[in-house]
Write a protein that holds these residues in place. Structure first.
Motif, mmCIF file in Angstrom:
data_model
loop_
_atom_site.group_PDB
_atom_site.id
_atom_site.type_symbol
_atom_site.label_atom_id
_atom_site.label_comp_id
_atom_site.label_asym_id
_atom_site.label_seq_id
_atom_site.Cartn_x
_atom_site.Cartn_y
_atom_site.Cartn_z
ATOM 1 N N HIS A 90 38.106 74.838 25.549
ATOM 2 C CA HIS A 90 39.238 74.396 26.368
ATOM 3 C C HIS A 90 39.297 75.032 27.764
ATOM 4 N N LYS A 91 38.766 76.228 27.905
ATOM 5 C CA LYS A 91 38.826 76.896 29.205
ATOM 6 C C LYS A 91 37.560 76.666 30.020
ATOM 7 N N HIS A 92 36.416 76.714 29.346
ATOM 8 C CA HIS A 92 35.151 76.631 30.079
ATOM 9 C C HIS A 92 34.553 75.226 30.086
ATOM 10 N N LEU A 93 34.584 74.528 28.936
ATOM 11 C CA LEU A 93 34.037 73.178 28.883
ATOM 12 C C LEU A 93 35.107 72.109 29.136
ATOM 13 N N THR A 94 36.353 72.506 29.032
ATOM 14 C CA THR A 94 37.517 71.607 29.228
ATOM 15 C C THR A 94 37.345 70.285 28.485
ATOM 16 N N VAL A 95 37.028 70.369 27.202
ATOM 17 C CA VAL A 95 36.911 69.170 26.371
ATOM 18 C C VAL A 95 38.139 69.061 25.468
ATOM 19 N N LYS A 96 38.370 67.877 24.945
ATOM 20 C CA LYS A 96 39.439 67.658 23.977
ATOM 21 C C LYS A 96 38.959 66.657 22.949
ATOM 22 N N LYS A 97 39.503 66.754 21.742
ATOM 23 C CA LYS A 97 39.078 65.862 20.667
ATOM 24 C C LYS A 97 40.103 64.752 20.515
ATOM 25 N N ILE A 98 39.657 63.530 20.630
ATOM 26 C CA ILE A 98 40.547 62.387 20.521
ATOM 27 C C ILE A 98 39.936 61.363 19.576
ATOM 28 N N CYS A 99 40.797 60.471 19.051
ATOM 29 C CA CYS A 99 40.327 59.422 18.150
ATOM 30 C C CYS A 99 39.595 58.342 18.943
ATOM 31 N N SER A 100 38.614 57.735 18.306
ATOM 32 C CA SER A 100 37.924 56.611 18.933
ATOM 33 C C SER A 100 38.885 55.435 19.054
ATOM 34 N N ARG A 101 38.701 54.645 20.072
ATOM 35 C CA ARG A 101 39.545 53.477 20.296
ATOM 36 C C ARG A 101 38.965 52.298 19.526
ATOM 37 N N TRP A 102 39.772 51.732 18.629
ATOM 38 C CA TRP A 102 39.320 50.600 17.829
ATOM 39 C C TRP A 102 39.490 49.308 18.617
#
Length: 324
Positions: A83-95
């Protein structure tokens, strides 16, 4: 007190002074940290950050625990890297209903542009001539959604449980038609048959047109229907040509541009979830009752939203978008 006087807030605590005193008493003379085996104080270094990035690129579903096991670093360090260095987040795929190619996307955009122009972005009085219709199965039992089953629980109560039940196989198909001012007709199919051209042209559409023209036999009708076999068959086309009906058309692979699909069926079926009916006919009667209870303002809102969706698809070059 002297330490506080000289060093202020940076003065060591009483506990630290006692610990240092003990260390010097046992012969220690250096103020540097002693070497200790094990992992370093921080593993959040470029090498580890790159390793986490590579794991994500290899598997977008990778979990905290899997990263921890593979790299041997703590959850706290993983959280910092993600979250601090790669700044990624986990989200659901869009159907999405279909994987659209360039052709269908262009068709959706072209149709939307044509309709927005023809109906003045929904402001034209001719919008009231449009009657839209579609078919759907109505089940004698449709289990409620997980969201619908949520209940308040006090701290000293156990968490509730519910046995998962599949929807019933007892079902009946209905065709439902409506316009901007409200419901026009709901026509059920008997004996669990699927829609065919004969039923559509000899039973369904005559009921719809008769209902619309009860008070005005010359009333103008613009029919909106999807691209299924029955609505587009030669038999249906020939029948409509004798009824003075204008066709609005519909782009392929676009259930999200059909008002029944994005508004009415989800709206009413959500109310039927969790209810158990003894027969499919009873379920259809409940469906019709809920349709008749839809407020006038919701029908208006549905049509306004329809034209807003058209503009949205133009902006997105024909791509599907999440429910708004």
């Amino acid at each position: 007190m002297n330490l506080i006087h000289f060093f202020g807030d940076e003065a060591p605590s009483r506990t630290s002074v006692y610990r240092w005193y003990g260390e010097f008493n046992r012969g220690r003379s250096s103020l540097q940290d002693e070497f200790r085996e094990g992992r370093p104080k921080s593993v959040v270094v470029p090498k580890t950050i790159d390793a986490v990035r590579e794991l994500i690129l290899q598997d977008r579903h990778v979990t905290y625990r899997e990263i921890e096991t593979i790299l041997g670093i703590s959850g706290t360090s993983i959280h910092s890297i993600l979250h601090k260095h790669l700044t990624v987040k986990k989200i659901c795929s869009r159907w999405i209903p279909y994987k659209l190619s360039i052709g269908p996307k262009k068709g959706r955009v072209d149709w939307s542009k044509e309709m927005l122009k023809k109906y003045d972005r929904g402001a034209s009085k001719h919008v009231y001539d449009i009657v839209t219709g579609d078919e759907s199965w109505i089940y004698a039992f449709e289990p409620e959604s997980k969201q619908q089953s949520t209940v308040w629980v006090f701290q000293d109560e156990p968490n509730p449980t519910k046995v998962v039940r599949a929807r019933s196989t007892s079902k009946q198909m209905v065709a439902c038609f409506f316009g901007k001012t409200g419901h026009v007709a709901t026509v059920p199919l008997e004996q669990r048959r699927t829609v065919n051209s004969e039923w559509y042209t000899t039973i369904c559409l005559p009921v719809v047109f008769q209902e619309i023209r009860k008070t005005n036999r010359q009333r103008r009708i613009t029919l909106h229907q999807d691209n299924a076999n029955s609505p587009t068959s030669a038999q249906t086309t020939a029948f409509l040509s004798t009824q003075n009906i204008e066709l609005m058309g519909h782009p392929p692979y676009s259930p999200d541009l059909a008002p029944n699909d994005f508004f009415l069926f989800p709206y009413v079926k959500n109310k039927l979830r969790g209810q158990r009916f003894s027969t499919p006919e009873e379920a259809v009667a409940a469906f019709r009752m809920h349709v008749l209870e839809v407020p006038y303002s919701e029908w208006q809102k549905c049509f306004d939203n329809w034209f807003k969706r058209m503009q949205k698809y133009i902006d997105l070059h024909g791509e599907y978008f999440e429910k708004q």
